[in-house]
Design an enzyme around this catalytic site. Structure first.
Site, PDB file in Angstrom:
ATOM      1  N   SER A 112       0.808  -1.222   0.000  1.00 48.94           N
ATOM      2  CA  SER A 112       0.000   0.000   0.000  1.00 48.94           C
ATOM      3  C   SER A 112       0.840   1.271   0.000  1.00 48.94           C
ATOM      4  O   SER A 112       0.344   2.340  -0.365  1.00 48.94           O
ATOM      5  CB  SER A 112      -0.936   0.011   1.205  1.00 48.94           C
ATOM      6  OG  SER A 112      -1.876  -1.031   1.112  1.00 48.94           O
ATOM      7  N   HIS A 173      -1.020   5.376   8.843  1.00 44.51           N
ATOM      8  CA  HIS A 173      -0.855   4.179   8.013  1.00 44.51           C
ATOM      9  C   HIS A 173      -0.493   4.567   6.585  1.00 44.51           C
ATOM     10  O   HIS A 173      -0.619   5.727   6.193  1.00 44.51           O
ATOM     11  CB  HIS A 173      -2.134   3.356   8.052  1.00 44.51           C
ATOM     12  CG  HIS A 173      -1.927   1.886   7.883  1.00 44.51           C
ATOM     13  ND1 HIS A 173      -2.270   1.203   6.736  1.00 44.51           N
ATOM     14  CD2 HIS A 173      -1.384   0.967   8.715  1.00 44.51           C
ATOM     15  CE1 HIS A 173      -1.965  -0.074   6.869  1.00 44.51           C
ATOM     16  NE2 HIS A 173      -1.427  -0.248   8.060  1.00 44.51           N
ATOM     17  N   GLU A 236      -9.690   6.232  26.450  1.00 43.86           N
ATOM     18  CA  GLU A 236     -10.751   5.229  26.301  1.00 43.86           C
ATOM     19  C   GLU A 236     -10.389   3.898  26.950  1.00 43.86           C
ATOM     20  O   GLU A 236     -11.266   3.183  27.449  1.00 43.86           O
ATOM     21  CB  GLU A 236     -11.054   5.037  24.810  1.00 43.86           C
ATOM     22  CG  GLU A 236     -12.288   4.218  24.527  1.00 43.86           C
ATOM     23  CD  GLU A 236     -12.650   4.216  23.048  1.00 43.86           C
ATOM     24  OE1 GLU A 236     -13.715   3.668  22.702  1.00 43.86           O
ATOM     25  OE2 GLU A 236     -11.869   4.768  22.236  1.00 43.86           O
ATOM     26  N   HIS A 379      -4.486  -2.151  -4.633  1.00 52.13           N
ATOM     27  CA  HIS A 379      -3.987  -3.457  -5.063  1.00 52.13           C
ATOM     28  C   HIS A 379      -5.066  -4.481  -4.764  1.00 52.13           C
ATOM     29  O   HIS A 379      -6.106  -4.150  -4.171  1.00 52.13           O
ATOM     30  CB  HIS A 379      -2.689  -3.825  -4.322  1.00 52.13           C
ATOM     31  CG  HIS A 379      -2.843  -3.809  -2.828  1.00 52.13           C
ATOM     32  ND1 HIS A 379      -3.503  -4.798  -2.137  1.00 52.13           N
ATOM     33  CD2 HIS A 379      -2.452  -2.901  -1.899  1.00 52.13           C
ATOM     34  CE1 HIS A 379      -3.511  -4.509  -0.845  1.00 52.13           C
ATOM     35  NE2 HIS A 379      -2.882  -3.350  -0.671  1.00 52.13           N
TER      36      HIS A 379
END
Length: 536
Positions: A112, A173, A236, A379
């Site tokens: 990616s 990411h 959290e 992809h």
């Protein structure tokens, strides 16, 4: 021989039964002829939209290959109590479709990071590197210097547009990071992930570049732990040590981001209640980080605490579209890929359906006359769609035909992955296994800890201004240049300036052209001398 006869008989019964269960109207040839005539006429009536794109809405399905696309279409219909095959997804309505070749400079099958650099920055590169050209080497900081390439997000910002990223993964990411960062390694999420040598050589982590490189108006996804000092309790999950801050440098990038926005209406939120309270009409900047890492899978999302991709996409568009010069928004369905890596077809398809609903919301909130909307995959994955399932049979179910080992198999399987369960040469008996469960891991042919990517071409779908540029089979890096041309951002402004094509020659071409000019000049001199000699 006996098994062959049995297989032929089974196939005969299958075809007979399937044919008898078909819809009555589909047995009438006029049904298909009239359908085709309507489609043909709509195609003939289509007019090219040659406007300059004020906005670019770019939807990226990470790992959303053609098989995933088709299977998700069927699932979407079946979730609506239809047979599924004839379902029309929002993505299906895009009139312009092309294919892009996804290989990276160094690998036949990409990741990616390399693909994002291609379709966002317009330059193909090497595996695991983001925002740098192919002269940079994976993990080698020194090769990064001087080889940085910018993305269409920056080009749009430089042109005065508002820009944003929305993802279901952490915002550091590969896909979202490529829109703003330059890194010899996609894994340098925070400074804690970097080797000491890279830091000494002057490289910086991806999270810190989120604040430094481009002024991004909307940032939505996960990734809180890469933004805070090591040991910082997560708001959290305060008792979960793996969710705590990771940074070694002691920086709190969330606080720094807020300081940078002094004088502007800037909101940082980490939960749905605060997110819902953000008023797009009065908000200049929004950073929403809903998880320490990646967001929850759609099938496991709690609607009361976690916003959907539709909700995050809507909020982003409403904030960005206030800019009279327009916007660029990247929306990534990033967990399609992660589900595939885990061999979990159920999760991957539900993530894809969620992305399709986000696409529908994007079209609803924008005008096609001024907004170029793109949907594509970076992809594919080695997901196969096989067997002879009956029309309307669950896409997550089993083929009615068994294999030669007299055991059933699922319609969806993987070429490799964690689902390889061969024991003593025998496949597992899944007759009593619920393959429609969200936790089911599809069988795979080859055992790997994580399913790899696959290398076939992926689809790019387009509608809006200059959408007809996205046709044919192209290199993946073409996508960035076509988007930029349509919106008049970046280096090529011909579309809004009415210029004719200008070709910039390379040094090699200059040498070539110089040699040809010299040869031509020499030819002219020789001809003149020859003519003079003949006159003598």
């Amino acid at each position: 021989m006996e098994s062959s006869r049995g297989a032929i008989l089974a196939l005969f019964l299958l075809v007979t039964f399937a044919s008898s269960s078909a819809k009555v109207d589909e047995e009438n040839p006029e049904f298909w002829r009239s359908q085709a005539r309507r489609t043909l006429q709509s195609t003939l009536d289509r007019k090219l939209n040659t406007n300059v794109a004020k906005n670019i809405l770019f939807f990226l399905g990470d790992g959303m290959g053609i098989t995933t696309f088709t299977a998700a279409r069927i699932l979407k219909g079946q979730l609506q109590n239809q047979t599924g095959e004839e379902t029309v997804m929002t993505m299906d309505t895009f009139p312009n479709v092309g294919l892009v070749k996804t290989y990276s400079v160094d690998f036949q099958i990409p990741d990616s990071a390399a693909t994002a650099t291609a379709y966002l920055c317009g330059v193909k590169t090497n595996l695991n590197t983001i925002g740098v050209n192919a002269a940079a080497r994976n993990g080698v900081c020194k090769t990064q210097k001087g080889n940085e390439v910018t993305s269409i997000l920056k080009w749009a910002k430089d042109a005065g547009k508002s820009v944003g990223i929305v993802t279901t993964t952490r915002v550091q990411h590969a896909t979202p990071a490529t829109s703003y960062a330059h890194s010899a390694s996609r894994k340098w999420y925070s400074d804690a992930d970097m080797p000491d040598g890279a830091k000494k050589d002057g490289c910086t982590d991806i999270a810190s570049q989120l604040l430094k490189n481009t002024d991004i108006d909307v940032i939505i996804g996960g990734g809180r732990k890469y933004m805070t000092p090591r040991g910082t309790k997560d708001p959290e999950y305060p008792r979960d040590y793996s969710s705590r801050g990771k940074r070694k440098d002691g920086r709190n990038l969330i606080n720094e981001w807020q300081m940078l926005k002094t004088g502007k209406v800037a909101h940082y939120v980490w939960n749905k209640t605060d997110f819902d309270a953000v008023d797009p009409e009065t908000t200049d900047y929004l950073m929403a980080l809903f998880e320490p890492g990646d967001l929850r899978f759609e099938a496991e999302r709690d609607p009361s605490t976690d916003p959907s991709l539709v909700e995050t996409t809507e909020k982003a568009i409403r904030i960005l579209q206030k800019n009279p010069k327009g916007f660029f928004l990247l929306v990534e369905g990033g967990r399609i890929d992660q589900a595939h890596h885990a061999g979990r077809g159920y999760m991957a398809l539900h993530e894809t359906v969620a992305l399709d609903y986000a696409v529908a919301k994007g079209l609803e909130l924008t005008r096609e006359e001024e907004t170029l909307t793109i949907v594509m995959a970076d992809h594919s994955h080695p997901l196969t769609f096989n067997g002879y399932p009956f029309r309307g049979q669950s896409i997550l179910g089993k083929s009615p035909l068994w294999a030669t080992d007299m055991l059933p198999y699922t319609t969806l399987m993987y070429g490799n992955g964690p689902g390889h369960k061969l024991a003593n040469g025998t496949r597992p008996d899944i007759r009593k296994v619920n393959t429609k469960s969200k936790d089911y891991v599809q069988l795979s042919a080859v055992p790997t800890q994580s399913a790899t990517h696959s290398g076939e071409d992926v689809a790019v779908l387009a509608r809006g201004p200059m959408a007809h540029l996205f046709q044919g089979v192209q290199e993946q890096n073409y996508v960035a240049h076509a988007m930029a041309y349509a919106a008049c951002v970046g280096a090529d402004l011909r579309h809004c300036q009415g210029q004719t094509a200008v070709h910039t020659t390379t040094p090699e071409e200059n040498i070539w052209n110089g040699a040809h000019r010299s040869a031509a000049l020499l030819g002219v001199l020789l001809s003149a001398l020859l003519a003079h000699a003949l006159l003598m």
